[in-house]
Scaffold this motif. Sequence first.
Motif, PDB file in Angstrom:
ATOM      1  N   HIS A 114       0.834  -1.108   0.099  1.00 28.94           N
ATOM      2  CA  HIS A 114      -0.085  -0.045   0.103  1.00 28.94           C
ATOM      3  C   HIS A 114       0.720   1.265  -0.023  1.00 28.94           C
ATOM      4  O   HIS A 114       2.112   1.164   0.512  1.00 28.94           O
ATOM      5  CB  HIS A 114      -0.976  -0.003   1.279  1.00 28.94           C
ATOM      6  N   CYS A 138      -8.686  -1.027   7.106  1.00 26.54           N
ATOM      7  CA  CYS A 138      -8.924  -0.516   5.800  1.00 26.54           C
ATOM      8  C   CYS A 138      -7.794   0.148   4.939  1.00 26.54           C
ATOM      9  O   CYS A 138      -8.049   1.143   4.387  1.00 26.54           O
ATOM     10  CB  CYS A 138     -10.290   0.294   6.184  1.00 26.54           C
ATOM     11  N   GLN A 140      -6.005   2.435   6.080  1.00 27.40           N
ATOM     12  CA  GLN A 140      -5.856   3.840   6.369  1.00 27.40           C
ATOM     13  C   GLN A 140      -4.636   4.122   7.269  1.00 27.40           C
ATOM     14  O   GLN A 140      -4.099   3.291   7.993  1.00 27.40           O
ATOM     15  CB  GLN A 140      -7.241   4.358   7.112  1.00 27.40           C
ATOM     16  N   VAL A 168     -16.862  -4.408   5.404  1.00 30.74           N
ATOM     17  CA  VAL A 168     -16.711  -3.521   4.339  1.00 30.74           C
ATOM     18  C   VAL A 168     -16.194  -2.271   4.702  1.00 30.74           C
ATOM     19  O   VAL A 168     -16.329  -1.657   5.628  1.00 30.74           O
ATOM     20  CB  VAL A 168     -18.333  -3.053   3.723  1.00 30.74           C
ATOM     21  N   CYS A 169     -14.981  -1.935   3.930  1.00 29.79           N
ATOM     22  CA  CYS A 169     -14.356  -0.399   4.151  1.00 29.79           C
ATOM     23  C   CYS A 169     -15.277   0.564   3.860  1.00 29.79           C
ATOM     24  O   CYS A 169     -15.463   0.481   2.412  1.00 29.79           O
ATOM     25  CB  CYS A 169     -12.976  -0.710   3.815  1.00 29.79           C
ATOM     26  N   PRO A 170     -15.110   1.777   4.477  1.00 27.08           N
ATOM     27  CA  PRO A 170     -15.708   2.862   3.896  1.00 27.08           C
ATOM     28  C   PRO A 170     -14.875   3.412   2.608  1.00 27.08           C
ATOM     29  O   PRO A 170     -13.514   3.214   2.716  1.00 27.08           O
ATOM     30  CB  PRO A 170     -15.860   3.838   4.796  1.00 27.08           C
ATOM     31  N   LYS A 171     -15.573   3.871   1.752  1.00 28.14           N
ATOM     32  CA  LYS A 171     -14.745   4.469   0.501  1.00 28.14           C
ATOM     33  C   LYS A 171     -13.939   6.016   1.087  1.00 28.14           C
ATOM     34  O   LYS A 171     -14.775   6.662   1.708  1.00 28.14           O
ATOM     35  CB  LYS A 171     -15.586   4.768  -0.816  1.00 28.14           C
TER      36      LYS A 171
END
Length: 171
Positions: A114, A138, A140, A168-171
């Motif tokens: 990443h 996620c 981040q 589910v990861c937030p966008k």
Amino acid sequence: MRLMIRTSLMQGFCGVLVLMLLGCSSADNEMAGGNIQAINHTLSAINWLSVNGYRADGGGGRSCCIIMPVKWRPGLKAQIEWEVDPDPFASSPPLGTDEFRAFMVKHKANYQHHSATMDIPEWPGTKRCGLTVHLLVCNQIKLTSSCWAPRSPNYPIKDPMEMKEPAVCPK
């Protein structure tokens, strides 16, 4: 002949280096070393981390060094790259065996890479305390240049440790 060419090249290189250092001697451009610290808030393993090309330990310790300006200025950026092992506790065959080597080939294929570019937060005056990169779920990250210890109530990042990855990861 080769020795003369090498000596000339070294003298030229040293001259250019001196000019570069003299050109950076103003207080606004003065640079110094600082530590990089990674704090992993996830259940995955962080194999390694780098900030602006300076490699750091992903396991939570401080690593030396990153070169940063002595005085903060707007527009400072951190290019952060890291590698995640999403299954650090996978059961493996005994070390040193052919089975282990085959297992590691498959296991490493699951490593995730990443990157992110972030603004480097302001630090007061000329008191630099390095950079701390907080690795969150996620993929981040949060970045701080705070001089406070992470357990201090004054520390700016309060995310919990050992966070589970959401479905589910937030966008």
